[in-house]
Write an enzyme that holds these catalytic residues in place. Structure first.
Site, PDB file in Angstrom:
ATOM      1  N   ASP A  47       0.858  -1.187   0.000  1.00 14.25           N
ATOM      2  CA  ASP A  47       0.000   0.000   0.000  1.00 14.25           C
ATOM      3  C   ASP A  47       0.896   1.240   0.000  1.00 14.25           C
ATOM      4  OD1 ASP A  47      -2.712   1.324   0.542  1.00 14.25           O
ATOM      5  OD2 ASP A  47      -1.455   2.110   2.168  1.00 14.25           O
ATOM      6  N   ILE A  48       0.574   2.180  -0.864  1.00 16.60           N
ATOM      7  CA  ILE A  48       1.358   3.421  -0.938  1.00 16.60           C
ATOM      8  C   ILE A  48       0.704   4.458  -0.032  1.00 16.60           C
ATOM      9  CG2 ILE A  48       2.217   5.238  -2.456  1.00 16.60           C
ATOM     10  CD1 ILE A  48       3.465   2.460  -2.911  1.00 16.60           C
ATOM     11  N   GLU A 175       7.312  19.078 -20.740  1.00 18.23           N
ATOM     12  CA  GLU A 175       6.155  18.394 -21.343  1.00 18.23           C
ATOM     13  C   GLU A 175       5.122  19.406 -21.800  1.00 18.23           C
ATOM     14  OE1 GLU A 175       2.060  16.517 -21.248  1.00 18.23           O
ATOM     15  OE2 GLU A 175       2.881  18.244 -20.167  1.00 18.23           O
ATOM     16  N   HIS A 304      -4.274  24.190 -15.779  1.00 17.20           N
ATOM     17  CA  HIS A 304      -3.397  25.212 -16.348  1.00 17.20           C
ATOM     18  C   HIS A 304      -3.711  26.615 -15.808  1.00 17.20           C
ATOM     19  CE1 HIS A 304      -1.771  22.867 -20.093  1.00 17.20           C
ATOM     20  NE2 HIS A 304      -1.513  22.282 -18.939  1.00 17.20           N
TER      21      HIS A 304
END
Length: 519
Positions: A47-48, A175, A304
């Site tokens: 589990d993170i 990106e 954005h």
């Protein structure tokens, strides 16, 4: 996530998803990848902790606040973000490298981190872009993906996981300006190194406040757009979907439309996949019924914008996606290379190191092999050179120019040869070379003229040996393939040669889209 030139295509994708949201996706037999079965990990992923992922987001917010409010390409906040992530990875034993590139007059950076275990010839790569737009700190776009894969990377040493494959993590620069960092990485990676990347996972916006649960549609079974990804992508999709199914969360497909950093990978045939919780698209009523949230509102109303701050996160979506990332990484790192995976490919859209006249023995006096953007030529109504390629704008061709007549830049005087860079073949599986080709000539040709494609290692496999004849042969793309499994485990080169050996004959040849796959 970078903006689109036109929003219409993305909105069409969401519209299709909305129409199909109530019913489970279906596919015809022809559209389903037979190798799409999900991978199940022998060692379960941990589990993170959401708190750890959120702590990284807090750091990204603090970095932006201290550096003009953003973490954009060429701005100090971006480099500070790279340094933060690198320090976390260095501290637990990753081998890290910062790759620089230049765009718009500013230096950009990719951060690449390898865990020093697992097969270095079989890499599972996971990436997210680290830059924001200049308008704001970019905490959902894409601090969320960057923080989630960072915490998954940190979980590897913390859990004691020993992967069978090599794990590689990447944080991409620029990106938002057109996938500049990931494209630089793929285009400058040596061919032999590129062939080692067996799967690429991409996570761009995984905590949208009005979240959807989209998975890249590897087999086009949802029919949402441009078609399936490279062979092996469906297996990634099915593996991620298996996790969401296990927690009772329905998913829907999102198209491989090249909008994020998987684009450069699928363009060279590397299987890819990932998740996405939505950007500026509007959540439909059907999607709100499926996932909750607010219909008629953007998945991320702060997309954005300056309000994409640490408060612009859906904790539930972030937590689920972080665990899905870990599930996919753990499963794929323990699995065999998916059938049909690309070992090496070249579309010739970028220069990858082919060598003309490699042995120094060519005799051709004109029209030698080159990578070029070909011009169409005709003679007496016969097309001798095509001005179009199989994909993109470039191919390998015997003299790309047209000249004042069809015979100006055709192959003349003997043999011309061109050789690929070295390719290290896997030691298992069925290996297949495939390619597109044509040979064109006029009636003054003979069987002494030819086009030949071979794969050369300690032995040689001849994949094509097309000979001329005393007849008109117009240029037309054909496909060729050959089983090259006899060369497994060897370092080989693809060698292409053509000959004009009939005196004054007019001969042209071309090759495009050369690929080696493993099944």
């Amino acid at each position: 996530m970078r903006p689109r030139t036109s929003r219409s295509g993305w909105l069409a994708v969401l519209a299709v998803a909305a129409v199909t949201a109530v019913a489970a996706p279906s596919a015809t037999a022809a559209s389903v990848d037979p190798d799409a079965a999900p991978v199940q990990a022998a060692v379960a992923a941990p589990d993170i902790p959401l708190a750890n992922v959120k702590a990284h987001l807090t750091q990204f917010q603090s970095i932006a606040t201290a550096n003009g409010g953003n973490r954009a390409h060429g701005r100090p906040g971006y480099l500070a973000s790279v340094n933060y992530v690198k320090a976390q990875l260095d501290a637990v034993g990753y081998t890290t490298a910062v790759q620089s590139f230049t765009y718009n007059g500013a230096t950009g950076y990719n951060l690449i981190a390898d865990w020093p275990a697992g097969d270095p010839n079989a890499v599972v790569m996971t990436g997210a872009h680290l830059d924001s737009v200049t308008a704001g700190p970019g905490i959902n776009d894409n601090g969320s993906g960057s923080a989630a894969i960072l915490e998954v990377a940190l979980a590897v040493p913390r859990s004691g996981f020993t992967p069978d494959k090599r794990l590689r993590f990447a944080w991409w620069g620029a990106e938002e300006l057109g996938l500049r960092g990931s494209r630089h990485y793929v285009n400058t990676l040596p061919t032999a190194e590129r062939a080692k990347i067996k799967q690429y996972l991409n996570f761009d916006m995984v905590g949208s406040p009005n979240a959807g649960y989209f998975v890249y549609d590897g087999d086009n079974s949802d029919g949402v757009g441009a078609g399936p990804g490279p062979a092996g992508s469906a297996q990634i999709e099915q593996t991620i979907q298996a996790y969401f199914t296990s927690i009772g969360v329905p998913t829907r497909g999102t198209d491989f439309d090249g909008r994020s950093d998987y684009g450069p990978f699928i363009s060279v045939g590397i299987p890819a996949g990932g998740t996405f919780t939505g950007a500026e698209g509007i959540k439909s009523s059907a999607q709100a019924s499926l996932w909750g949230g607010t219909a008629g509102q953007a998945f991320d109303p702060c997309y954005h914008r300056s309000c994409d701050t640490s408060t612009n996160i859906n904790d539930t979506a972030l937590n689920r996606n972080a665990d899905a990332i870990a599930y996919a990484v753990w499963a794929l790192a323990q699995a065999a290379t998916p059938p049909g995976s690309t070992v090496w490919s070249d579309t010739f859209e970028t220069a990858t190191g082919w060598t003309g006249n490699p042995a120094g023995t060519d005799t051709a006096t004109a029209g030698a092999w080159e990578r070029g953007d070909p011009a169409a030529t005709t003679s007496s109504g016969v097309t001798t050179q095509l001005g179009t390629t199989v994909s993109g704008s470039f191919d390998l061709v015997t003299g790309a120019l047209a000249g004042s007549s069809a015979g100006t830049y055709d192959l003349d005087g003997g043999v011309s040869t061109i050789q690929s860079p070295a390719v290290t073949l896997p030691s298992t599986g069925t290996l297949t070379l495939s390619f597109s080709w044509y040979l064109a000539h006029l009636t003054n040709a003979s069987s002494a003229d030819y086009l030949r494609v071979r794969v050369v290692g300690t032995g040689t496999v001849t994949a094509l040996n097309a000979t001329g004849a005393a007849s008109n042969r117009t240029a037309a793309w054909q496909t060729g393939s050959a089983d090259i499994s006899a060369l497994r485990g060897q370092t080989v080169r693809v060698v292409i040669d053509a000959a004009d050996a009939s005196g004054a004959s007019l001969v042209e040849a071309a090759v495009d889209d050369v690929t080696i796959t493993q099944s």
